[in-house]
Motif scaffolding. Structure first.
Motif, PDB file in Angstrom:
ATOM      1  N   GLY A 133       0.899  -1.197   0.069  1.00 39.28           N
ATOM      2  CA  GLY A 133       0.106   0.035  -0.032  1.00 39.28           C
ATOM      3  C   GLY A 133       0.893   1.073   0.081  1.00 39.28           C
ATOM      4  N   SER A 134       0.511   2.046   0.934  1.00 35.93           N
ATOM      5  CA  SER A 134       1.294   3.319   1.085  1.00 35.93           C
ATOM      6  C   SER A 134       2.808   3.113   1.984  1.00 35.93           C
ATOM      7  CB  SER A 134       0.792   4.565   1.514  1.00 35.93           C
ATOM      8  OG  SER A 134       0.205   4.261   2.829  1.00 35.93           O
ATOM      9  N   LEU A 135       2.804   2.020   2.475  1.00 35.57           N
ATOM     10  CA  LEU A 135       3.914   1.588   3.363  1.00 35.57           C
ATOM     11  C   LEU A 135       5.137   1.103   2.774  1.00 35.57           C
ATOM     12  CD1 LEU A 135       2.154  -0.080   6.450  1.00 35.57           C
ATOM     13  CD2 LEU A 135       2.936   2.470   6.293  1.00 35.57           C
ATOM     14  N   ARG A 136       6.404   1.882   3.113  1.00 40.17           N
ATOM     15  CA  ARG A 136       7.639   1.219   2.600  1.00 40.17           C
ATOM     16  C   ARG A 136       8.573   0.915   3.693  1.00 40.17           C
ATOM     17  NH1 ARG A 136      12.012   3.884  -0.063  1.00 40.17           N
ATOM     18  NH2 ARG A 136      10.672   5.904   0.058  1.00 40.17           N
ATOM     19  N   VAL A 137       9.261  -0.050   3.892  1.00 39.23           N
ATOM     20  CA  VAL A 137      10.111  -0.341   4.859  1.00 39.23           C
ATOM     21  C   VAL A 137      11.368  -0.620   4.253  1.00 39.23           C
ATOM     22  CG1 VAL A 137      10.859  -1.905   6.831  1.00 39.23           C
ATOM     23  CG2 VAL A 137       8.644  -0.805   6.433  1.00 39.23           C
ATOM     24  N   SER A 141      18.799   0.466   5.926  1.00 43.29           N
ATOM     25  CA  SER A 141      18.731   1.741   6.758  1.00 43.29           C
ATOM     26  C   SER A 141      18.072   1.859   7.894  1.00 43.29           C
ATOM     27  CB  SER A 141      18.225   2.848   5.735  1.00 43.29           C
ATOM     28  OG  SER A 141      16.891   2.653   5.410  1.00 43.29           O
ATOM     29  N   ARG A 142      17.134   0.999   8.119  1.00 43.73           N
ATOM     30  CA  ARG A 142      16.037   0.714   9.139  1.00 43.73           C
ATOM     31  C   ARG A 142      15.136   2.097   9.111  1.00 43.73           C
ATOM     32  NH1 ARG A 142      16.453  -3.394  12.357  1.00 43.73           N
ATOM     33  NH2 ARG A 142      15.163  -2.261  14.009  1.00 43.73           N
ATOM     34  N   ARG A 143      14.843   2.645   8.031  1.00 42.10           N
ATOM     35  CA  ARG A 143      13.635   3.497   7.994  1.00 42.10           C
ATOM     36  C   ARG A 143      12.444   3.119   7.111  1.00 42.10           C
ATOM     37  NH1 ARG A 143      16.979   7.984   4.597  1.00 42.10           N
ATOM     38  NH2 ARG A 143      15.246   9.309   5.344  1.00 42.10           N
ATOM     39  N   ALA A 144      11.250   3.737   7.537  1.00 41.42           N
ATOM     40  CA  ALA A 144      10.037   3.505   7.084  1.00 41.42           C
ATOM     41  C   ALA A 144       9.295   4.556   6.634  1.00 41.42           C
ATOM     42  CB  ALA A 144       9.410   2.520   8.248  1.00 41.42           C
ATOM     43  N   TRP A 145       8.274   4.581   5.663  1.00 37.80           N
ATOM     44  CA  TRP A 145       7.679   5.602   5.396  1.00 37.80           C
ATOM     45  C   TRP A 145       6.023   5.150   5.292  1.00 37.80           C
ATOM     46  CZ3 TRP A 145      12.299   4.243   3.556  1.00 37.80           C
ATOM     47  CH2 TRP A 145      13.169   5.115   3.766  1.00 37.80           C
ATOM     48  N   ARG A 146       5.207   6.048   5.381  1.00 38.26           N
ATOM     49  CA  ARG A 146       3.829   6.003   4.817  1.00 38.26           C
ATOM     50  C   ARG A 146       3.598   7.135   3.798  1.00 38.26           C
ATOM     51  NH1 ARG A 146      -1.135   6.809   8.897  1.00 38.26           N
ATOM     52  NH2 ARG A 146      -0.908   8.839   8.267  1.00 38.26           N
ATOM     53  N   GLY A 147       3.492   6.781   2.812  1.00 38.31           N
ATOM     54  CA  GLY A 147       3.585   7.688   1.582  1.00 38.31           C
ATOM     55  C   GLY A 147       5.116   8.325   1.663  1.00 38.31           C
ATOM     56  N   ASN A 148       4.944   9.752   1.644  1.00 35.15           N
ATOM     57  CA  ASN A 148       6.121  10.550   1.590  1.00 35.15           C
ATOM     58  C   ASN A 148       6.476  10.786   3.063  1.00 35.15           C
ATOM     59  OD1 ASN A 148       6.296  10.750  -1.389  1.00 35.15           O
ATOM     60  ND2 ASN A 148       4.864  12.404  -1.193  1.00 35.15           N
ATOM     61  N   THR A 149       5.989  10.443   4.110  1.00 33.76           N
ATOM     62  CA  THR A 149       6.029  10.785   5.409  1.00 33.76           C
ATOM     63  C   THR A 149       6.964   9.733   6.186  1.00 33.76           C
ATOM     64  OG1 THR A 149       4.062  11.921   5.715  1.00 33.76           O
ATOM     65  CG2 THR A 149       5.217  11.479   7.508  1.00 33.76           C
ATOM     66  N   GLU A 150       8.064   9.893   6.594  1.00 34.31           N
ATOM     67  CA  GLU A 150       8.911   9.004   7.342  1.00 34.31           C
ATOM     68  C   GLU A 150       8.253   8.777   8.630  1.00 34.31           C
ATOM     69  OE1 GLU A 150      13.555   7.866   8.499  1.00 34.31           O
ATOM     70  OE2 GLU A 150      12.998   9.846   7.287  1.00 34.31           O
ATOM     71  N   LEU A 151       8.221   7.557   9.199  1.00 36.11           N
ATOM     72  CA  LEU A 151       7.718   7.065  10.496  1.00 36.11           C
ATOM     73  C   LEU A 151       9.036   7.386  11.313  1.00 36.11           C
ATOM     74  CD1 LEU A 151       5.425   4.299   8.907  1.00 36.11           C
ATOM     75  CD2 LEU A 151       4.931   6.537   9.587  1.00 36.11           C
ATOM     76  N   ARG A 201       0.107   0.656  15.061  1.00 34.75           N
ATOM     77  CA  ARG A 201      -0.951   1.172  14.660  1.00 34.75           C
ATOM     78  C   ARG A 201      -1.181   2.668  14.583  1.00 34.75           C
ATOM     79  NH1 ARG A 201      -5.351  -3.528  16.869  1.00 34.75           N
ATOM     80  NH2 ARG A 201      -5.182  -4.918  14.846  1.00 34.75           N
ATOM     81  N   GLU A 202      -0.829   3.115  15.742  1.00 37.44           N
ATOM     82  CA  GLU A 202      -0.900   4.744  15.848  1.00 37.44           C
ATOM     83  C   GLU A 202      -0.202   5.292  14.877  1.00 37.44           C
ATOM     84  OE1 GLU A 202      -0.021   5.469  19.942  1.00 37.44           O
ATOM     85  OE2 GLU A 202      -2.086   4.798  20.756  1.00 37.44           O
ATOM     86  N   LYS A 203       0.977   4.669  14.511  1.00 35.80           N
ATOM     87  CA  LYS A 203       1.887   5.206  13.630  1.00 35.80           C
ATOM     88  C   LYS A 203       1.788   5.054  12.194  1.00 35.80           C
ATOM     89  CE  LYS A 203       5.496   5.885  17.112  1.00 35.80           C
ATOM     90  NZ  LYS A 203       6.774   5.411  17.747  1.00 35.80           N
ATOM     91  N   VAL A 204       1.185   3.672  11.744  1.00 36.97           N
ATOM     92  CA  VAL A 204       1.199   3.283  10.533  1.00 36.97           C
ATOM     93  C   VAL A 204      -0.378   3.258   9.818  1.00 36.97           C
ATOM     94  CG1 VAL A 204       3.062   2.002  10.876  1.00 36.97           C
ATOM     95  CG2 VAL A 204       0.732   0.720  10.706  1.00 36.97           C
ATOM     96  N   GLU A 205      -1.268   3.353  10.984  1.00 33.18           N
ATOM     97  CA  GLU A 205      -2.750   3.210  10.403  1.00 33.18           C
ATOM     98  C   GLU A 205      -3.449   4.752   9.973  1.00 33.18           C
ATOM     99  OE1 GLU A 205      -4.071   0.645   9.392  1.00 33.18           O
ATOM    100  OE2 GLU A 205      -3.293  -0.855  10.283  1.00 33.18           O
ATOM    101  N   PRO A 206      -4.056   4.918   9.050  1.00 31.29           N
ATOM    102  CA  PRO A 206      -4.786   6.279   8.807  1.00 31.29           C
ATOM    103  C   PRO A 206      -5.735   6.362   9.944  1.00 31.29           C
ATOM    104  CG  PRO A 206      -4.530   5.299   6.557  1.00 31.29           C
ATOM    105  CD  PRO A 206      -4.284   4.099   7.848  1.00 31.29           C
ATOM    106  N   ASP A 207      -6.428   5.255  10.318  1.00 29.61           N
ATOM    107  CA  ASP A 207      -7.415   5.432  11.359  1.00 29.61           C
ATOM    108  C   ASP A 207      -7.130   4.215  12.507  1.00 29.61           C
ATOM    109  OD1 ASP A 207      -9.269   5.522  13.395  1.00 29.61           O
ATOM    110  OD2 ASP A 207     -11.140   5.647  11.808  1.00 29.61           O
ATOM    111  N   PRO A 208      -6.357   4.575  13.443  1.00 28.98           N
ATOM    112  CA  PRO A 208      -5.747   3.416  14.351  1.00 28.98           C
ATOM    113  C   PRO A 208      -7.125   2.507  14.788  1.00 28.98           C
ATOM    114  CG  PRO A 208      -4.621   5.208  14.933  1.00 28.98           C
ATOM    115  CD  PRO A 208      -5.844   5.845  13.940  1.00 28.98           C
TER     116      PRO A 208
END
Length: 228
Positions: A133-137, A141-151, A201-208
């Motif tokens: 979906g919009s998640l990338r891990v 580099s141990r970095r993760a994003w939802r869309g263009n926003t780094e988590l 969930r609070e960080k990756v879900e649009p609505d936890p």
């Protein structure tokens, strides 16, 4: 030889732990307070930090928070506080595990060995880029994003998300997640998984409250799905 930084202001306990950790084959660096501990961690780059909470000059929670912003060094917290909220606070700040005082020396050494093994396994994992979906891990580099926003994920949140994404569509039990993320020799219980799933969930879900990625499988555990 792996190096452990021991940040403990009680000289008797510090010396006892140093002696026994050296008998286990570790090199030990001692620091008597939080400020010195932070300086030694930055200068000596230890393989692990054992960190008391009640420290002079700079408390252990503050040291943990600063270290986690700067590195992924494994951190084991020693706490005399028995309240669950204090133990959760340490984990949320990025600690890998905690031991409540008074503790047995055998338990402490077992937790140290377990954390070291998990750290070694994590270093040996090859780099992966996981998309859903919009998640990338990016495990390298141990970095993760939802869309263009780094988590902003803690170490365990990152490992848990990567594990779920690697096993997309599979129902993973809490015990299985404990083994794969925390290690088979982790001494905690399955509630640890539920707490970290809630934070994740609070960080990756649009609505936890209505998760689209991390689904609860009643009576079993959790399943990751990529929405269309």
């Amino acid at each position: 030889m792996s190096t452990i930084l021991l940040v403990e202001d009680d000289p008797i306990l510090s010396e006892t732990l140093r002696y026994n950790l050296e008998r286990e084959g570790y090199a030990v660096i001692n620091a008597p307070d939080g400020v010195v501990g932070l300086e030694r961690a930055r200068r000596d780059q230890p393989d692990m930090v054992i960190l008391d909470v009640m420290l002079p000059r700079l408390d252990g929670f503050s040291v943990c928070r600063i270290l986690r912003q700067e590195s992924e060094v494994p951190i084991l917290i020693l706490t005399a506080r028995q309240d669950e909220i204090d133990r959760i606070a340490g984990l949320e700040l990025g600690a890998d595990d905690y031991v409540a005082k008074p503790f047995s020396l055998g338990e402490l050494l077992a937790r140290v060995r377990a954390i070291m093994r998990r750290s070694e396994r994590r270093i040996s994992v090859m780099r992966e880029v996981l998309d859903a979906g919009s998640l990338r891990v990016d495990t390298g580099s141990r970095r993760a994003w939802r869309g263009n926003t780094e988590l902003n994920l803690s170490q365990k949140e990152f490992d848990l998300l990567a594990c779920l994404m690697r096993n997309r569509g599979m129902a993973l039990s809490r015990d299985m997640l404990l083994e794969r993320v925390w290690g088979y020799d982790f001494l905690g219980d399955s509630r640890t998984v539920d707490v970290h799933i809630r934070w994740l969930r609070e960080k990756v879900e649009p609505d936890p409250s209505k998760p689209i990625y991390i689904h609860t499988v009643r009576g079993i555990g959790y399943r990751f799905e990529a929405p269309n």
